[in-house]
Design a protein around this motif. Structure first.
Motif, PDB file in Angstrom:
ATOM      1  N   VAL A 152      22.348  78.547  21.382  1.00  0.00           N
ATOM      2  CA  VAL A 152      22.293  78.455  19.923  1.00  0.00           C
ATOM      3  C   VAL A 152      22.781  77.095  19.427  1.00  0.00           C
ATOM      4  O   VAL A 152      22.456  76.670  18.323  1.00  0.00           O
ATOM      5  CB  VAL A 152      23.139  79.598  19.274  1.00  0.00           C
ATOM      6  N   GLY A 209      29.570  86.937  28.527  1.00  0.00           N
ATOM      7  CA  GLY A 209      28.882  85.757  29.034  1.00  0.00           C
ATOM      8  C   GLY A 209      27.393  85.803  28.716  1.00  0.00           C
ATOM      9  O   GLY A 209      26.876  86.828  28.261  1.00  0.00           O
ATOM     10  N   LYS A 268      40.821  80.875  28.411  1.00  0.00           N
ATOM     11  CA  LYS A 268      40.726  80.578  26.975  1.00  0.00           C
ATOM     12  C   LYS A 268      42.010  80.981  26.246  1.00  0.00           C
ATOM     13  O   LYS A 268      42.787  81.796  26.734  1.00  0.00           O
ATOM     14  CB  LYS A 268      39.580  81.369  26.342  1.00  0.00           C
ATOM     15  N   LYS A 326      29.678  71.714  20.263  1.00  0.00           N
ATOM     16  CA  LYS A 326      30.706  72.528  20.931  1.00  0.00           C
ATOM     17  C   LYS A 326      32.033  72.403  20.202  1.00  0.00           C
ATOM     18  O   LYS A 326      32.766  73.364  20.049  1.00  0.00           O
ATOM     19  CB  LYS A 326      30.902  72.069  22.378  1.00  0.00           C
ATOM     20  N   GLN A 329      24.696  92.109  23.257  1.00  0.00           N
ATOM     21  CA  GLN A 329      25.193  92.032  24.628  1.00  0.00           C
ATOM     22  C   GLN A 329      26.457  92.890  24.784  1.00  0.00           C
ATOM     23  O   GLN A 329      27.060  93.315  23.791  1.00  0.00           O
ATOM     24  CB  GLN A 329      25.489  90.586  25.014  1.00  0.00           C
ATOM     25  N   SER A 353      34.577  79.424  20.222  1.00  0.00           N
ATOM     26  CA  SER A 353      35.999  79.232  19.898  1.00  0.00           C
ATOM     27  C   SER A 353      36.373  77.755  19.774  1.00  0.00           C
ATOM     28  O   SER A 353      37.236  77.401  18.978  1.00  0.00           O
ATOM     29  CB  SER A 353      36.879  79.933  20.923  1.00  0.00           C
ATOM     30  N   ARG A 354      35.684  76.883  20.542  1.00  0.00           N
ATOM     31  CA  ARG A 354      36.052  75.465  20.466  1.00  0.00           C
ATOM     32  C   ARG A 354      35.728  74.863  19.096  1.00  0.00           C
ATOM     33  O   ARG A 354      36.409  73.983  18.614  1.00  0.00           O
ATOM     34  CB  ARG A 354      35.334  74.671  21.561  1.00  0.00           C
ATOM     35  N   LEU A 370      20.283  82.704  22.862  1.00  0.00           N
ATOM     36  CA  LEU A 370      21.597  83.232  23.260  1.00  0.00           C
ATOM     37  C   LEU A 370      22.616  82.906  22.175  1.00  0.00           C
ATOM     38  O   LEU A 370      23.045  81.760  22.036  1.00  0.00           O
ATOM     39  CB  LEU A 370      22.024  82.605  24.587  1.00  0.00           C
TER      40      LEU A 370
HETATM   41  P1  UTP Z   1      29.322  78.451  25.477  1.00  0.00           P
HETATM   42  O1  UTP Z   1      29.531  78.438  26.924  1.00  0.00           O
HETATM   43  O2  UTP Z   1      29.395  77.152  24.757  1.00  0.00           O
HETATM   44  O3  UTP Z   1      30.352  79.499  24.832  1.00  0.00           O
HETATM   45  O4  UTP Z   1      27.938  79.155  25.194  1.00  0.00           O
HETATM   46  P2  UTP Z   1      30.724  79.832  23.334  1.00  0.00           P
HETATM   47  O5  UTP Z   1      31.369  81.177  23.384  1.00  0.00           O
HETATM   48  O6  UTP Z   1      29.541  79.718  22.408  1.00  0.00           O
HETATM   49  O7  UTP Z   1      31.745  78.715  22.884  1.00  0.00           O
HETATM   50  P3  UTP Z   1      33.279  78.475  23.275  1.00  0.00           P
HETATM   51  O8  UTP Z   1      33.295  78.182  24.751  1.00  0.00           O
HETATM   52  O9  UTP Z   1      34.033  79.726  22.900  1.00  0.00           O
HETATM   53  O10 UTP Z   1      33.647  77.298  22.433  1.00  0.00           O
HETATM   54  C1  UTP Z   1      26.688  78.598  25.524  1.00  0.00           C
HETATM   55  C2  UTP Z   1      25.633  79.474  24.895  1.00  0.00           C
HETATM   56  O11 UTP Z   1      25.699  80.808  25.415  1.00  0.00           O
HETATM   57  C3  UTP Z   1      25.875  81.737  24.360  1.00  0.00           C
HETATM   58  C4  UTP Z   1      26.473  80.936  23.219  1.00  0.00           C
HETATM   59  O12 UTP Z   1      26.231  81.604  21.980  1.00  0.00           O
HETATM   60  C5  UTP Z   1      25.758  79.620  23.373  1.00  0.00           C
HETATM   61  O13 UTP Z   1      24.455  79.692  22.842  1.00  0.00           O
HETATM   62  N1  UTP Z   1      26.764  82.822  24.811  1.00  0.00           N
HETATM   63  C6  UTP Z   1      27.962  82.540  25.387  1.00  0.00           C
HETATM   64  C7  UTP Z   1      26.359  84.116  24.638  1.00  0.00           C
HETATM   65  O14 UTP Z   1      25.248  84.384  24.104  1.00  0.00           O
HETATM   66  N2  UTP Z   1      27.202  85.112  25.062  1.00  0.00           N
HETATM   67  C8  UTP Z   1      28.394  84.867  25.628  1.00  0.00           C
HETATM   68  O15 UTP Z   1      29.109  85.826  25.989  1.00  0.00           O
HETATM   69  C9  UTP Z   1      28.787  83.551  25.805  1.00  0.00           C
END
Ligand code: UTP
Length: 407
Positions: free
Chosen positions: A233, A203, A334, A385, A177, A101-102, A95
């Motif tokens: 990832v 998501g 966010k 993160k 996605q 973003s964090r 995924l």
């Molecule tokens: P996170 O919930 O940590 O979200 O994703 P994010 O977008 O990577 O980071 P922030 O919150 O903006 O800092 C957990 C996992 O789900 C994947 C991310 O790539 C990570 O492997 N993910 C998240 C997706 O594949 N698609 C999404 O829409 C959201």
């Protein structure tokens, strides 16, 4: 779509402001905006503030296959898992569509160099870990990488340039996605430019339906892939296609499995694998009552003890059964840059917007059963993160070093 059709569509959802700059746009920008409006799924807005977390059933504790139990049966589990891998029954789903973003890194998260004296990209860590399993099995597994429209091209280019860090290109597949509109706290869709609607990846829960959209499901059937190991990832110690985990789930007869770690303390902010109305489920830390947090089993262990680390194993046939079903929609609060009603760019430093997301953890509740499989946190869980602090580049580096990885 023309302007009047766009007006009709937006009026239904009270989003006419998306056309407020329309008349001042160039012809090509007008076209771009109309195309976005045409492709926009506004039905998600009907679920704004219909908080997914609010409607929950009755939670009960779910025990895990513990480290001791795994150790005792390891040779047998390993054999079963390796056999499944060699027979081509296991696929992996990475995924990687998130925006990270964090972390505040301007490229796909997997491209982040976590090395200090040498280059060591997050993707490189993941491919190295995957190859531990595939080398042991003497067979590659198909790896499906989910990207988003915003990071697909860069991700592909990076991995191709780096020759998939030694993995067989033939076994790597990409799919994209879907995106969802981003709204402010009144439910109004934001714009990032006069001709551009603010969108974000929807998501990590939509991966199987996105694979369907990308027409990859017949491939799964053709290859006889019976199990899909899904993971994030950003965990640089992630063990993928782990033969012992796969073998344990197969032998348990469960329809799915989830890797878990014992909580560091009762109040740790982690989602816990449990049951909800008799089906496997994940309860978020903020949904737990004080009683649930402190409840203990006769052996002294916390009843809600096992936190998930976003590494799941699903039976493909069960996923086919639940394909058409809607997952709950969560709203992630966010900070998102946008333009105001005068077209002025605003870059907020605190959350101002909501993104609509489905979550992979909700797919567990759609499975008939789930084996919670305990792993050693320091060996398998090093999420990146944040830049610093908890679950950061710093903590992940420490853990990589502890596991003998040269940085
Ligand atoms: P996170 O919930 O940590 O979200 O994703 P994010 O977008 O990577 O980071 P922030 O919150 O903006 O800092 C957990 C996992 O789900 C994947 C991310 O790539 C990570 O492997 N993910 C998240 C997706 O594949 N698609 C999404 O829409 C959201």
């Amino acid at each position: 779509m023309n302007k009047s059709m766009a007006t009709d569509k937006l009026a239904q959802f009270d989003q006419l402001h998306l056309l407020s700059f329309y008349d001042s746009l160039s012809e090509s920008s007008k076209e771009q905006l109309l195309e976005q409006i045409d492709n926009l799924d506004l039905t998600v807005l009907e679920r704004f503030h219909d908080d997914a977390e609010a409607v929950r059933g009755k939670f009960e504790p779910l025990g895990a296959l513990t480290l001791d139990e795994i150790r005792q049966n390891e040779p047998e589990f390993r054999e079963t898992g390796l056999k499944a891998i060699r027979e081509g029954k296991v696929g992996c789903i990475l995924l990687a569509g998130g925006q990270g973003s964090r972390l505040g890194f301007d490229h796909p998260k997997g491209m982040f160099n976590i090395g200090i004296e040498r280059e060591l990209y997050i993707y490189q860590c993941l491919f190295n870990n995957l190859m531990n399993a595939t080398d042991e099995a003497g067979a590659f597994v198909h790896l499906f990488i989910m990207t988003s429209e915003s990071n697909d091209a860069e991700t592909r280019e990076f991995l191709e340039e780096n020759k998939f860090f030694g993995y067989s290109a033939e076994y790597v597949h990409f799919f994209i996605q879907e995106m969802a509109p981003v709204v402010d706290d009144k439910g109004k869709v934001l714009m990032t430019a006069p001709d551009t609607i603010a969108m974000s990846p929807n998501g990590n829960g939509g991966w199987f339906s996105s694979m369907n959209r990308a027409d990859l499901l017949p491939f799964l059937k053709k290859e006889g892939i019976e199990w899909l190991n899904v993971f994030a990832v950003d965990n640089v110690l992630q063990r993928m296609a782990d033969p012992v985990f796969i073998g344990a789930v197969i032998e348990s007869g469960c329809k799915s499995g989830g890797k878990v770690v014992a909580k560091a303390d009762p109040n740790e902010r982690v989602g816990v694998l449990c049951t909800e109305d008799g089906k496997p489920s994940i309860v978020e830390y903020y949904e737990m009552t004080e009683e649930m947090i402190t409840q203990r089993e006769p052996d002294g262990r916390l009843s809600y003890n096992y936190g998930v680390i976003l590494n799941y194993l699903f039976r493909t046939d069960s996923l086919f059964e639940t394909l058409g079903k809607n997952l709950p929609l969560h709203m992630a609060h966010k900070a998102v840059a946008y333009i105001d009603e005068n077209g002025k760019k605003i870059t907020p430093d605190k959350p101002n917007a909501y993104k609509f997301e489905t979550l992979v953890l909700d797919m567990i509740h759609m499975q008939k059963s789930c084996l919670a499989y305990e792993v050693v946190r320091e060996k398998e869980f090093a999420p990146v993160k944040n830049k610093t602090g908890v679950d950061s580049v710093d903590t992940a580096r420490e853990l990589l070093k502890k596991n003998g990885i040269k940085l």
